[in-house]
Write an enzyme that holds these catalytic residues in place. Structure first.
Site, PDB file in Angstrom:
ATOM      1  N   GLU A  83      19.137  12.183  20.867  1.00 16.92           N
ATOM      2  CA  GLU A  83      19.037  10.917  20.136  1.00 16.92           C
ATOM      3  C   GLU A  83      18.287  11.156  18.833  1.00 16.92           C
ATOM      4  OE1 GLU A  83      16.084   8.019  21.483  1.00 16.92           O
ATOM      5  OE2 GLU A  83      16.301   8.937  23.464  1.00 16.92           O
ATOM      6  N   CYS A 120      17.719   8.438  26.227  1.00 17.50           N
ATOM      7  CA  CYS A 120      17.276   9.585  27.033  1.00 17.50           C
ATOM      8  C   CYS A 120      18.243   9.933  28.161  1.00 17.50           C
ATOM      9  CB  CYS A 120      15.910   9.313  27.647  1.00 17.50           C
ATOM     10  SG  CYS A 120      14.671   8.922  26.420  1.00 17.50           S
ATOM     11  N   HIS A 244      13.035  10.153  34.971  1.00 16.72           N
ATOM     12  CA  HIS A 244      12.839  10.206  33.514  1.00 16.72           C
ATOM     13  C   HIS A 244      11.357   9.899  33.249  1.00 16.72           C
ATOM     14  CE1 HIS A 244      12.935   9.604  29.293  1.00 16.72           C
ATOM     15  NE2 HIS A 244      12.647   8.314  29.390  1.00 16.72           N
TER      16      HIS A 244
HETATM   17  C1  LIG Z   1       3.834   2.689  26.796  1.00 20.75           C
HETATM   18  C2  LIG Z   1       3.132   2.020  25.643  1.00 20.75           C
HETATM   19  C3  LIG Z   1       3.680   0.586  25.497  1.00 20.75           C
HETATM   20  C4  LIG Z   1       1.641   1.967  25.922  1.00 20.75           C
HETATM   21  O1  LIG Z   1       1.043   1.290  24.851  1.00 20.75           O
HETATM   22  P1  LIG Z   1      -0.501   1.060  24.545  1.00 20.75           P
HETATM   23  O2  LIG Z   1      -0.627  -0.374  24.202  1.00 20.75           O
HETATM   24  O3  LIG Z   1      -0.965   2.035  23.530  1.00 20.75           O
HETATM   25  O4  LIG Z   1      -1.273   1.467  25.848  1.00 20.75           O
HETATM   26  P2  LIG Z   1      -1.879   0.525  27.003  1.00 20.75           P
HETATM   27  O5  LIG Z   1      -3.020  -0.267  26.471  1.00 20.75           O
HETATM   28  O6  LIG Z   1      -0.757  -0.206  27.703  1.00 20.75           O
HETATM   29  O7  LIG Z   1      -2.472   1.664  27.941  1.00 20.75           O
HETATM   30  C5  LIG Z   1      -1.631   2.571  28.585  1.00 20.75           C
HETATM   31  C6  LIG Z   1      -2.160   2.764  30.002  1.00 20.75           C
HETATM   32  O8  LIG Z   1      -3.432   3.392  29.912  1.00 20.75           O
HETATM   33  C7  LIG Z   1      -4.382   2.649  30.669  1.00 20.75           C
HETATM   34  N1  LIG Z   1      -5.696   2.827  30.033  1.00 20.75           N
HETATM   35  C8  LIG Z   1      -6.105   2.335  28.846  1.00 20.75           C
HETATM   36  N2  LIG Z   1      -7.377   2.741  28.607  1.00 20.75           N
HETATM   37  C9  LIG Z   1      -7.773   3.496  29.670  1.00 20.75           C
HETATM   38  C10 LIG Z   1      -8.977   4.191  30.014  1.00 20.75           C
HETATM   39  N3  LIG Z   1     -10.022   4.181  29.215  1.00 20.75           N
HETATM   40  N4  LIG Z   1      -9.019   4.867  31.180  1.00 20.75           N
HETATM   41  C11 LIG Z   1      -7.950   4.884  32.030  1.00 20.75           C
HETATM   42  N5  LIG Z   1      -6.776   4.217  31.749  1.00 20.75           N
HETATM   43  C12 LIG Z   1      -6.696   3.537  30.580  1.00 20.75           C
HETATM   44  C13 LIG Z   1      -3.883   1.215  30.609  1.00 20.75           C
HETATM   45  O9  LIG Z   1      -4.446   0.417  31.645  1.00 20.75           O
HETATM   46  C14 LIG Z   1      -2.375   1.451  30.761  1.00 20.75           C
HETATM   47  O10 LIG Z   1      -2.067   1.718  32.124  1.00 20.75           O
HETATM   48  P3  LIG Z   1      -1.315   0.609  33.026  1.00 20.75           P
HETATM   49  O11 LIG Z   1      -2.232  -0.561  33.085  1.00 20.75           O
HETATM   50  O12 LIG Z   1      -0.036   0.293  32.275  1.00 20.75           O
HETATM   51  O13 LIG Z   1      -1.071   1.314  34.322  1.00 20.75           O
HETATM   52  C15 LIG Z   1       3.351   2.801  24.326  1.00 20.75           C
HETATM   53  O14 LIG Z   1       2.910   4.122  24.470  1.00 20.75           O
HETATM   54  C16 LIG Z   1       4.788   2.825  23.865  1.00 20.75           C
HETATM   55  O15 LIG Z   1       5.268   1.887  23.220  1.00 20.75           O
HETATM   56  N6  LIG Z   1       5.518   3.926  24.170  1.00 20.75           N
HETATM   57  C17 LIG Z   1       6.914   4.102  23.750  1.00 20.75           C
HETATM   58  C18 LIG Z   1       7.866   3.357  24.640  1.00 20.75           C
HETATM   59  C19 LIG Z   1       7.933   3.958  26.026  1.00 20.75           C
HETATM   60  O16 LIG Z   1       7.632   5.113  26.248  1.00 20.75           O
HETATM   61  N7  LIG Z   1       8.412   3.148  26.994  1.00 20.75           N
HETATM   62  C20 LIG Z   1       8.594   3.631  28.352  1.00 20.75           C
HETATM   63  C21 LIG Z   1       9.799   2.996  29.034  1.00 20.75           C
HETATM   64  S1  LIG Z   1      11.256   3.098  28.036  1.00 20.75           S
HETATM   65  C22 LIG Z   1      11.764   4.762  28.204  1.00 20.75           C
HETATM   66  O17 LIG Z   1      11.300   5.476  29.037  1.00 20.75           O
HETATM   67  C23 LIG Z   1      12.813   5.246  27.242  1.00 20.75           C
HETATM   68  C24 LIG Z   1      12.311   6.177  26.164  1.00 20.75           C
HETATM   69  C25 LIG Z   1      11.052   5.681  25.496  1.00 20.75           C
HETATM   70  O18 LIG Z   1      12.039   7.446  26.712  1.00 20.75           O
HETATM   71  C26 LIG Z   1      13.357   6.298  25.057  1.00 20.75           C
HETATM   72  C27 LIG Z   1      14.799   6.495  25.398  1.00 20.75           C
HETATM   73  O19 LIG Z   1      15.344   6.198  26.437  1.00 20.75           O
HETATM   74  O20 LIG Z   1      15.465   6.921  24.477  1.00 20.75           O
END
Ligand SMILES: CC(C)(COP(=O)([O-])OP(=O)([O-])OC[C@H]1O[C@@H](n2cnc3c(N)ncnc32)[C@H](O)[C@@H]1OP(=O)([O-])[O-])[C@@H](O)C(=O)NCCC(=O)NCCSC(=O)C[C@@](C)(O)CC(=O)[O-]
Length: 447
Positions: A83, A120, A244
């Site tokens: 991609e 992906c 994935h």
């Molecule tokens: C995934 C987000 C939204 C996260 O975005 P964010 O807002 O930076 O992070 P957050 O605040 O949601 O924190 C992440 C996790 O860390 C934890 N956390 C926070 N602070 C601490 C701490 N101090 N100690 C321990 N843990 C901590 C927090 O609690 C959370 O865990 P959860 O509650 O979700 O289990 C962002 O990284 C993003 O937008 N990523 C890109 C999109 C993505 O990967 N989506 C996944 C599903 S879609 C997919 O897999 C397809 C893809 C992306 O591969 C592409 C394709 O298919 O082509």
């Protein structure tokens, strides 16, 4: 019927690395544990200035052809899943074949080449295409080369910036395969979604939080669809479940949902009932909201049980080893999860031949696919042959300023004013050398 599946695999990582808790987190003002514990990532791989999807794919493919002693005439099909394509017309597979023809006698004139796109998921779809081509008997005794390759970069400042990565996986799909054979049965969950997309742009538009929910919904549908063509899945059916893995924290969520689904109405649910109660059933609740709240409470309790943790540590955690060190490789992500699992199997004192993997692929936009794979006699030698540990150890570690430069170098629309020197010395590999007269990208093999 002859089995068809993955006969060989090779991995190529981008040659640079960014330490997420050590270098990225302080710049973002984040607690390092957000990365190590929350997202589950230690490092991301990045491409050096002379690397791109073609060099990484061609280098993985060359490693595979050399190790298996293959010549171009042995390969009847080259499918690239990506991609991160830089060309809307000419598929990356033609560039990769051109690279390989620089170093092998013979050519790929006879080979059918293409490029697969579904975020992906495309790597798994390219394997499907190869499987179908072989099953249909159109392969004339030749194998298919499937190459998944991506530079998974997000716009600077996007929450996804924490989940970047770069690398390629080359897989040989053939009859009577050495590593795994693929099940005939598959399950799909597919819907038109606007959660992650790149409409004529290099970096994705992402609704990160929603993308997590879309991933989980499509996976649930794929699991149900898979069960509709097989018997219901039993907990002990699978030795590993590679998903994935955009980041390991995503898989942690998916695995918990899958576990709840699979143990429902089984003795496993009964065994847990004394500790955490039985799973809520929708009919017992007046409205959907109350039911969903009860489910959340059940899940929170479930993930703390020893029964669940033992299963997770044995079947899922081992699939995350490489992902933690390289980040999201998009089309390759589920394929490095499979390799991680088999690398874990190498450390166990049993054969695994005949055991089954549950492989769950996903692509934004959005579609999930689930199928089973049976481990084959030659898996051990193939996985032992990988040099990925050496590659990971040899990566150049970027400072923050260097990371910013590398991101700029790989941004297509960015005019980088000063020349950015390469960070590593290429050796015995394909490199990007510049543009030709029709704006095509040019490549050379350096000894
Ligand atoms: C995934 C987000 C939204 C996260 O975005 P964010 O807002 O930076 O992070 P957050 O605040 O949601 O924190 C992440 C996790 O860390 C934890 N956390 C926070 N602070 C601490 C701490 N101090 N100690 C321990 N843990 C901590 C927090 O609690 C959370 O865990 P959860 O509650 O979700 O289990 C962002 O990284 C993003 O937008 N990523 C890109 C999109 C993505 O990967 N989506 C996944 C599903 S879609 C997919 O897999 C397809 C893809 C992306 O591969 C592409 C394709 O298919 O082509």
């Amino acid at each position: 019927m002859t089995e068809v599946g993955i006969d060989a695999v090779e991995i190529w990582t981008g040659k640079l690395k960014l330490d997420l808790p050590g270098t990225f987190a302080p710049q973002k003002g984040d607690d390092p544990e957000k990365y190590t514990k929350g997202l589950g990532l230690n490092n991301s791989s990045f491409p050096d200035v002379y690397e791109d999807i073609v060099t990484m794919g061609a280098n993985a493919a060359k490693q595979l052809m050399d190790r298996k002693g293959l010549a171009p005439e042995d390969i009847g099909r080259i499918d690239v899943a990506t991609e991160s394509a830089f060309d809307h017309s000419k598929p990356a597979s033609t560039y990769i074949a051109g690279c390989l023809e620089q170093v092998y006698d013979g050519d790929f004139t006879h080979a059918n080449k293409g490029e697969r796109k579904f975020a992906c998921l495309a790597g798994t779809q390219a394997i499907d295409d190869a499987y179908n081509w072989i099953r249909a008997g159109r392969n004339r005794d030749r194998a298919a080369l499937v190459i998944s390759t991506d530079t998974a970069l997000y716009a600077r400042g996007d929450p996804g910036e924490a989940t970047q990565g770069a690398g390629a996986v080359a897989m040989l799909i053939d009859e009577d395969p050495s590593i795994v054979s693929l099940s005939m049965e598959q399950g799909y969950g597919s819907k038109d979604e606007t959660d992650f997309l790149k409409p004529n742009q290099q970096f994705p538009s992402v609704d990160g939080k929603r993308s997590v929910q879309v991933y989980l919904s499509r996976m649930r549908e794929a699991l149900e669809d898979y069960e509709s063509v097989t018997d219901d899945i039993e907990l002990d059916d699978f030795v590993y479940a590679p998903f994935h893995t955009p980041f390991p924290g995503m898989v942690r969520k998916a695995a918990l949902l899958a576990y709840r689904h699979v143990i429902r109405d089984t003795t496993y649910e009964d065994d847990l009932a004394g500790e955490i109660g039985r799973q809520p059933r929708e009919d017992d609740y007046d409205d959907r909201e109350a039911y969903e709240e009860a489910i959340r409470e059940y899940m929170d309790a479930l993930k703390t049980t020893e029964q669940y943790q033992t299963w997770y540590d044995t079947v899922v955690e081992p699939t995350l080893g490489l992902s933690r060190e390289v980040g999201n490789w998009y089309t390759s992500s589920v394929h490095i999860a499979r390799v991680s699992a088999l690398r874990d199997a190498l450390t166990r004192d049993r054969s695994f031949v005949g055991d089954t993997l549950l492989v769950a692929s996903y692509g934004s936009g959005a579609q999930a696919e689930i199928h089973a794979e049976t481990i084959r006699e030659g898996w051990q030698a193939e996985i032992e042959g990988l040099n990925i540990d050496d590659q990971l150890a040899a990566r150049y570690e970027l400072t923050w300023d260097e990371y910013e430069d590398v991101h700029d170098v790989h941004e297509y629309d960015m005019e980088v004013e000063r020349e950015i020197e390469e960070f590593t010395q290429p050796e015995a590999e394909f490199v990007f050398t510049g543009w030709g007269r029709m704006n095509e990208r040019k490549y050379e093999y350096v000894e």
